[in-house]
Design an enzyme around this catalytic site. Structure first.
Site, PDB file in Angstrom:
ATOM      1  N   LYS A  59      -8.517 -17.401  -1.477  1.00  0.00           N
ATOM      2  CA  LYS A  59      -8.232 -18.225  -0.299  1.00  0.00           C
ATOM      3  C   LYS A  59      -7.910 -19.662  -0.696  1.00  0.00           C
ATOM      4  O   LYS A  59      -7.119 -20.340  -0.028  1.00  0.00           O
ATOM      5  CB  LYS A  59      -9.403 -18.184   0.683  1.00  0.00           C
ATOM      6  CG  LYS A  59      -9.267 -17.084   1.703  1.00  0.00           C
ATOM      7  CD  LYS A  59      -9.557 -15.712   1.156  1.00  0.00           C
ATOM      8  CE  LYS A  59      -8.505 -14.685   1.176  1.00  0.00           C
ATOM      9  NZ  LYS A  59      -8.868 -13.408   0.577  1.00  0.00           N
ATOM     10  N   GLY A 123     -29.474  -5.373 -15.149  1.00  0.00           N
ATOM     11  CA  GLY A 123     -30.557  -4.612 -14.518  1.00  0.00           C
ATOM     12  C   GLY A 123     -30.249  -3.124 -14.573  1.00  0.00           C
ATOM     13  O   GLY A 123     -29.106  -2.717 -14.360  1.00  0.00           O
ATOM     14  N   GLY A 189       1.174  -1.902  -5.771  1.00  0.00           N
ATOM     15  CA  GLY A 189       0.277  -1.737  -4.630  1.00  0.00           C
ATOM     16  C   GLY A 189       0.525  -2.798  -3.575  1.00  0.00           C
ATOM     17  O   GLY A 189       0.314  -3.978  -3.823  1.00  0.00           O
ATOM     18  N   VAL A 192      -4.071  -5.036   0.373  1.00  0.00           N
ATOM     19  CA  VAL A 192      -4.514  -6.381   0.740  1.00  0.00           C
ATOM     20  C   VAL A 192      -4.322  -7.354  -0.439  1.00  0.00           C
ATOM     21  O   VAL A 192      -3.794  -8.456  -0.273  1.00  0.00           O
ATOM     22  CB  VAL A 192      -5.995  -6.353   1.164  1.00  0.00           C
ATOM     23  CG1 VAL A 192      -6.346  -7.623   1.888  1.00  0.00           C
ATOM     24  CG2 VAL A 192      -6.262  -5.160   2.059  1.00  0.00           C
ATOM     25  N   ILE A 193      -4.731  -6.941  -1.620  1.00  0.00           N
ATOM     26  CA  ILE A 193      -4.610  -7.841  -2.781  1.00  0.00           C
ATOM     27  C   ILE A 193      -3.142  -8.089  -3.118  1.00  0.00           C
ATOM     28  O   ILE A 193      -2.723  -9.228  -3.334  1.00  0.00           O
ATOM     29  CB  ILE A 193      -5.354  -7.250  -4.008  1.00  0.00           C
ATOM     30  CG1 ILE A 193      -6.865  -7.253  -3.742  1.00  0.00           C
ATOM     31  CG2 ILE A 193      -5.009  -8.024  -5.286  1.00  0.00           C
ATOM     32  CD1 ILE A 193      -7.713  -6.714  -4.866  1.00  0.00           C
ATOM     33  N   GLU A 212       5.124   0.026  -3.973  1.00  0.00           N
ATOM     34  CA  GLU A 212       4.057   0.711  -3.221  1.00  0.00           C
ATOM     35  C   GLU A 212       4.349   2.215  -3.165  1.00  0.00           C
ATOM     36  O   GLU A 212       5.432   2.629  -2.764  1.00  0.00           O
ATOM     37  CB  GLU A 212       3.976   0.119  -1.805  1.00  0.00           C
ATOM     38  CG  GLU A 212       3.220   0.925  -0.773  1.00  0.00           C
ATOM     39  CD  GLU A 212       1.752   1.178  -1.122  1.00  0.00           C
ATOM     40  OE1 GLU A 212       1.043   0.229  -1.473  1.00  0.00           O
ATOM     41  OE2 GLU A 212       1.332   2.351  -1.048  1.00  0.00           O
ATOM     42  N   ALA A 277      -2.708  -3.701  -8.476  1.00  0.00           N
ATOM     43  CA  ALA A 277      -3.631  -3.841  -7.330  1.00  0.00           C
ATOM     44  C   ALA A 277      -3.587  -2.556  -6.522  1.00  0.00           C
ATOM     45  O   ALA A 277      -3.063  -2.509  -5.407  1.00  0.00           O
ATOM     46  CB  ALA A 277      -3.236  -5.039  -6.480  1.00  0.00           C
ATOM     47  N   ALA A 328     -16.583  -8.158   1.992  1.00  0.00           N
ATOM     48  CA  ALA A 328     -17.770  -8.977   1.757  1.00  0.00           C
ATOM     49  C   ALA A 328     -18.698  -8.985   2.974  1.00  0.00           C
ATOM     50  O   ALA A 328     -19.918  -8.873   2.839  1.00  0.00           O
ATOM     51  CB  ALA A 328     -17.335 -10.398   1.409  1.00  0.00           C
ATOM     52  N   HIS A 452      -7.498 -24.415  27.126  1.00  0.00           N
ATOM     53  CA  HIS A 452      -6.049 -24.600  27.048  1.00  0.00           C
ATOM     54  C   HIS A 452      -5.739 -25.955  26.413  1.00  0.00           C
ATOM     55  O   HIS A 452      -6.385 -26.948  26.765  1.00  0.00           O
ATOM     56  CB  HIS A 452      -5.435 -24.559  28.447  1.00  0.00           C
ATOM     57  CG  HIS A 452      -3.960 -24.822  28.449  1.00  0.00           C
ATOM     58  ND1 HIS A 452      -3.046 -23.884  28.015  1.00  0.00           N
ATOM     59  CD2 HIS A 452      -3.253 -25.933  28.788  1.00  0.00           C
ATOM     60  CE1 HIS A 452      -1.825 -24.409  28.110  1.00  0.00           C
ATOM     61  NE2 HIS A 452      -1.924 -25.650  28.565  1.00  0.00           N
TER      62      HIS A 452
END
Ligand code: FAD
Ligand code: NAI
Length: 476
Positions: A59, A123, A189, A192-193, A212, A277, A328, A452
């Site tokens: 972004k 972990g 692709g 979205v990416i 695509e 992507a 997210a 408005h």
């Protein structure tokens, strides 16, 4: 409790894991959160894909490139002469890096304030609710937890015929780190990416070819929105080739030749860099020891029920590593839900009201069902649309592209889906999400006063149009 004994251990501090840890701590539980993310400079950072290599950096670059594009293409219409315009990719990248750093350090601060023990390293869930923690220096410690939450996220899928090399063939993270504008950029692709990052580099001057595999553009979106979007992206110079399946590639120092097959047969296109992507896959490498009882489905997602419980002891899983959209905010709500459920509180996630936003220009946002899905369900429905061209605010903003579309049930007027393409669509959709959260009808939206002149009036008018009662546009 000792230093190795916790009520909750969360593995992963992305947008699903860190909110879970914080909410559990708010519920007075003793919590540790382990994360192994390392940035290109080798430093650990909390925040996962979203903060380090996804939502936030993308972004930041979308904003910078959009400002440049608008100065170039739109300022003249406002009577502003922007001559000698130039941009500096290094400065854009520095601004982006600063935003990422502030955001990830913010998580460290949030953990501290909430009393979460923040552990950087690996972990691994062991049988019996134990977690093996491997610190940066290689030292191992065993933690015991009443509950363990797995939030290990996802990673980009690779193409067998075109493996990532980090230079000419990159994933989305690599495409966020370019130090200069590639002359010719290939994107595999048109998801979205592909569309967001393709837009960034196109606005800065790259020739962008998007290859695509599917014939249908943005198959997951309402097709009226998809058609409108394709028209605008083509006008912006994105060369989107649909129904094009990549069959191989020739990577040479002076360019990458992509081979693909479409309706006309074998085709090739040569570019300087390629962004692959084609989707992301759940990431569980090194996460599960023997005998944990946690099961993966055939696509590698950790199996969970509606409450994100794995069915194996007190082990839960949230975010991209479980079923549902890889978003997210979806992960965040799951994390918060689990942080509450563990504390014995009531909580649930409404999977019917998950908003989707594509941060292109025009922006695309929706919630609920597409018209195609409602039609297939057999339920009788009505549609109201309102073009931004008829919005005073949109015209004043020089942003007349796109429309709002509301789909509602014919029998009880319940809103089934809202689809917006236009400026600030990602902000406007929040009203529709709230409406759907409360099972609102179009009448509820119709009777709600909207300030408005705002873009939100377009959503109001679309709700009115569903009953052919729009004021500011002829009803059809
Ligand atoms: P992640 O964010 O992937 O975090 C998982 C964390 O767990 C990572 O830090 C990882 O290192 C750590 N981890 C994994 N295994 C272990 C282990 N065994 N031990 C310790 N740590 C471990 N979504 C949106 O909603 N809006 C957007 O605008 C948006 N833009 C995006 C742009 C791009 C370029 C990309 C790639 C994604 C974007 N997404 C966006 C998707 C979003 O980033 C993910 O949905 C989100 O990050 C998933 O959160 P998560 O916590 O499940 O996983
Ligand atoms: P995606 O699933 O959105 O799109 C992948 C596209 O690649 C699809 O259109 C698919 O048909 C195509 N494809 C697959 N294999 C191909 C091949 N061999 N050749 C050509 N095309 C092929 O996945 P994407 O864009 O990688 O994003 C991954 C995830 O990240 C998404 O699930 C998305 O939710 C999330 N994300 C969300 C953002 C947001 O909310 N604004 C922004 C960026 C990512």
């Amino acid at each position: 409790m000792s230093d190795t004994s916790f009520d909750v251990v969360v593995i992963g501090a992305g947008p699903a894991g860190y909110p879970c840890a914080i909410r559990a701590a708010q519920n007075k539980l003793k919590v540790a959160c382990i994360d192994e993310w390392k940035n290109y400079d080798g430093t650990y950072a909390f925040g996962g894909t979203c903060l380090n290599a996804g939502c936030i950096p993308s972004k930041a670059l979308l904003e910078s490139s959009e400002l440049y594009h608008r100065a170039h293409a739109e300022f003249a219409a406002h009577g502003i002469a922007a001559t000698g315009l130039a941009f500096d990719v290094a400065k854009m990248q520095k601004r982006k890096a600063g935003i990422v750093k502030a955001s990830t350090q913010g998580i460290t601060g949030l953990f501290k304030a909430a009393g979460v023990t923040a552990l950087q390293g690996h972990g691994r869930l062991l049988a019996g609710n134990r977690v093996e923690y491997t610190a940066a220096d290689g030292g191992k410690r065993e933690l015991v937890a009443k509950h363990v939450v797995l939030a290990s996220g996802s990673q980009p899928m690779a193409l067998k015929s075109l493996p990532f090399d980090g230079k000419q063939v990159v994933d989305s993270w690599g495409a966020l780190e370019f130090g200069s504008v590639p002359k010719r950029l290939g994107v595999i692709g048109a998801g979205v990416i592909g569309l967001e990052l393709g837009s960034v580099w196109r606005r800065l001057g790259a020739e962008v070819v998007v290859v695509e595999a599917m014939e249908q553009f943005l198959a997951m979106a309402d097709q009226a929105v998809a058609r409108e979007a394709l028209k605008h992206f083509k006008q912006q110079g994105l060369d989107i080739r649909l129904g094009a399946k990549v069959s191989g590639a020739d990577v040479k120092k002076d360019g990458v030749t992509l081979k693909y097959t479409d309706a006309k047969g074998e085709q090739t296109v040569t570019v300087d860099k390629v962004v692959v992507a084609i989707g992301r896959r759940p990431f569980t490498d090194g996460l599960l020891g023997d005998g944990t009882g946690v099961r993966l489905d055939e696509r590698g997602f950790i199996q969970v029920d509606d409450e994100c419980h794995t069915g194996a002891g007190n082990v839960w899983a949230v975010g991209d590593v479980v079923r549902g959209p890889m978003l997210a905010h979806k992960g965040k709500e799951e994390g918060v839900m689990v942080g509450d459920l563990i504390a014995g509180l009531h909580s649930e996630v409404n999977y019917r009201a998950v908003p989707s936003v594509i941060y292109t220009a025009p922006e695309i946002a929706w919630v609920g069902q597409t018209e195609e899905q409602v039609r297939a369900s057999g339920r009788e429905y009505k549609v109201g649309s309102f073009p931004f061209m008829a919005s005073g605010r949109a015209r004043a903003m020089e942003a007349p592209a796109g429309f709002c579309k509301v789909i509602a049930a014919k029998d009880d007027d319940e809103i089934l889906g809202v689809h917006i393409i236009g400026a600030m669509a990602g902000e406007l959709i929040a009203e529709a999400v709230l409406a759907m959260e409360y099972s609102a009808s179009t009448e509820d939206l119709q009777r709600t006063m909207h300030a408005h002149p705002t873009l939100s009036e377009a959503l109001h008018e679309a709700a009115l149009a569903a009953d052919k009662r729009a004021i500011d546009f002829p009803n059809r």
